[in-house]
Design an enzyme around this catalytic site. Structure first.
Site, mmCIF file in Angstrom:
data_model
loop_
_atom_site.group_PDB
_atom_site.id
_atom_site.type_symbol
_atom_site.label_atom_id
_atom_site.label_comp_id
_atom_site.label_asym_id
_atom_site.label_seq_id
_atom_site.Cartn_x
_atom_site.Cartn_y
_atom_site.Cartn_z
ATOM 1 N N GLU A 289 0.764 -1.083 0.064
ATOM 2 C CA GLU A 289 -0.057 -0.100 0.016
ATOM 3 C C GLU A 289 0.948 1.438 -0.040
ATOM 4 O O GLU A 289 0.872 2.029 1.105
ATOM 5 C CB GLU A 289 -0.873 0.064 1.122
ATOM 6 C CG GLU A 289 -1.901 -1.159 1.152
ATOM 7 C CD GLU A 289 -3.012 -1.211 2.286
ATOM 8 O OE1 GLU A 289 -2.956 -0.242 2.990
ATOM 9 O OE2 GLU A 289 -3.714 -1.745 2.438
ATOM 10 N N GLU B 274 -5.265 -8.786 1.107
ATOM 11 C CA GLU B 274 -5.761 -8.387 2.513
ATOM 12 C C GLU B 274 -7.231 -7.942 2.087
ATOM 13 O O GLU B 274 -7.764 -7.466 1.271
ATOM 14 C CB GLU B 274 -5.399 -7.241 2.901
ATOM 15 C CG GLU B 274 -3.968 -7.200 3.437
ATOM 16 C CD GLU B 274 -3.449 -5.716 4.128
ATOM 17 O OE1 GLU B 274 -4.298 -5.252 4.584
ATOM 18 O OE2 GLU B 274 -2.274 -5.759 4.298
HETATM 19 C C1 FCB Z 1 -4.371 -1.934 5.638
HETATM 20 C C2 FCB Z 1 -3.051 -2.172 6.287
HETATM 21 C C3 FCB Z 1 -3.053 -3.219 7.159
HETATM 22 C C4 FCB Z 1 -4.280 -3.244 8.254
HETATM 23 C C5 FCB Z 1 -5.507 -3.224 7.428
HETATM 24 C C6 FCB Z 1 -6.721 -3.113 8.161
HETATM 25 O O1 FCB Z 1 -4.462 -0.635 5.027
HETATM 26 O O2 FCB Z 1 -2.083 -2.689 4.992
HETATM 27 O O3 FCB Z 1 -1.471 -3.122 7.710
HETATM 28 O O4 FCB Z 1 -3.789 -1.793 8.935
HETATM 29 O O5 FCB Z 1 -5.410 -2.030 6.329
#
Ligand code: FCB
Length: 462
Positions: A174, A369
């Site tokens: 990110e 994620e």
């Molecule tokens: C993302 C991050 C991760 C976590 C999630 C909820 O932006 O990559 O580390 O904090 O959000």
């Protein structure tokens, strides 16, 4: 372990070879902040700034994963996951951000990889999940061009040691968060508020990615999978007005295309470049940078939490803010929300995956994620019957299956997160884990969502 008690149906519609995983990040779980030669990262520093992090929480101890790693790997094994996505802490491996490797720090990741392989779990490495060595921030941080070269050097220290055992190396997690939240909005480390610095940070993060991929590929002794993880949402116009459509275009430009266009097309998007020029800003591009940034890579990591709408007017109807900049106001769609106040928008997840497949073709996608925080209520044994999180996972995994049915090349899904952990500026107040962590005792208890995930994976493989 408890049986699954939820009535939420198990996941269906994904093939036996689909990769199922869980994800974490170094600063959020490891603790052991000053052990074995680790130096402070920007998050160690930032979390000590009064008011920066909820409750003054820090990652000093976190989930104490550094000391409990074998037990945590056993936990993963009990869930039956194929793969574990973790990040390497740069200040453990190269404490000064430059110079030689710190053997004790790198040794931890060697042991982790060996433990995973010994348990039949495939390691998926993220080289940078936000914990920049503080010394590099002091030297200018990501807005400083040299940091891109430092990152590629650091990547090689890790790659040299782990390439024999690890197949997948992703560079950044990110970069939008690192650049925008860290250097412009100031709510993430290092907490700076400087728009042009955040543009420079974006460029140097992308440059560092390209340099690292080139260096790793040149040094590989066998083929690997290289990638990057981006956080992406969907940006829809709030209303059917020209101003709202333009706000959505700007949000999509700064949030998604500013990253994927240079990575995949070798150019920054023309409309964004024009918007930046209108405010007297530009990406600090040197000759040859875009060739480096667009170095081919093999997999795009997709982090998805929610989609948003955008309005081109503020609450009073103004189209420009006090600095004369066009208003780009996020409006949350009218859906149920998580404990983060994030809207639950699985159908937009399908749309995002299809859009990536269409606009940036030829690139396999892996969801690196996806997950949700809710206000968990553990029973006296620590068990959390989290129907809300289970339903979130179920609806988003169904969204992945729907995208695949319509042609998107999605190959895997990593739940965020294995454990409740240090949720950045929210400290320990927001719990994303599928496994509950009692921070007083460090006891881990799989939540219902973990058991549902375990049973879904087993059923899909059968
Ligand atoms: C993302 C991050 C991760 C976590 C999630 C909820 O932006 O990559 O580390 O904090 O959000």
């Amino acid at each position: 372990m408890n049986p699954t008690t939820t009535r939420i149906p198990l996941a269906t519609g994904l093939p036996p070879k689909f990769v199922w995983g869980v994800a974490t990040a170094s600063y959020q779980i490891e603790g052991a902040a000053a052990e074995d030669g680790r130096t402070p990262s920007i998050w160690d520093t930032f979390s000590r700034v009064p008011g920066a992090v909820h409750n003054g929480d820090t990652g000093d101890v976190a989930c104490d994963h550094y000391h409990r790693m074998p037990q945590d790997v056993a936990l993963m094994k009990s869930l039956g996951v194929d793969s574990y996505r973790f990040s390497v802490a740069w200040p453990r491996v190269q404490p000064h951000g430059r110079g030689p490797v710190n053997e004790a720090g790198l040794g931890f990741y060697e042991r982790l990889v060996d433990e995973l392989l010994g348990n039949g779990i495939t390691p998926w490495v993220t080289l940078y999940h936000w914990d920049l060595p503080q010394e590099l921030e002091d030297a200018g941080g990501w807005p400083h061009r040299d940091t891109a070269y430092r990152f590629a050097d650091y990547a090689m220290l890790v790659f040299d040691r782990l390439q024999d055992r690890v197949d997948t190396f992703t560079t950044l997690n990110e970069p939008w968060c690192s650049a925008w939240l860290g250097y412009h909005v100031g709510v993430h480390a290092p907490g700076r508020r400087d728009f042009d610095a955040s543009l420079a940070a974006t460029h140097h993060l992308l440059l560092g990615h390209g340099l690292a991929v080139q260096a790793m590929r040149a040094a590989e002794t066998r083929p690997h999978t290289y990638g990057i993880t981006l956080n992406m949402g969907t940006a829809d116009p709030h209303g059917d007005t020209e101003a709202d459509r333009d706000a959505a275009r700007r949000a999509d430009g700064m949030g998604l295309r500013l990253y994927l266009d240079p990575l995949r097309r070798g150019e920054y998007p023309a409309d964004v470049v024009a918007d930046l020029a209108a405010r007297g800003s530009a990406m600090p591009v040197h000759d040859g940078d875009l060739e480096v940034i667009s170095t081919p890579f093999d997999v795009l990591g997709v982090n998805f939490y929610f989609g948003q709408d955008f309005a081109g007017t503020d609450a009073d109807g103004n189209t420009h803010d006090e600095q004369g900049e066009p208003v780009v106001r996020a409006v949350l769609p009218d859906t149920p929300r998580t404990a983060m106040d994030w809207p639950i928008t699985p159908e937009r997840f399908t749309r995002l995956l299809l859009r990536l497949h269409r606009d940036y073709p030829g690139l396999p996608l892996v969801v690196t994620e996806n997950g949700a925080a809710f206000d968990d209520q553990p029973d006296e044994t620590g068990y959390v019957a989290d129907d809300d999180r289970t339903a979130y996972l179920a609806s988003h995994i169904a969204a992945v299956a729907a995208a695949r049915e319509q042609g998107a090349d999605v190959r895997g899904y990593f739940a965020w997160s294995l454990l409740d952990n240090f949720e950045w500026a929210y400290g320990y107040a927001k719990r994303f884990g599928i496994v509950h962590v009692d921070y007083a005792t460090q006891e881990r208890t799989p939540k219902q969502s973990a058991l549902w995930y375990r049973d879904s994976i087993a059923a899909l493989r059968a």
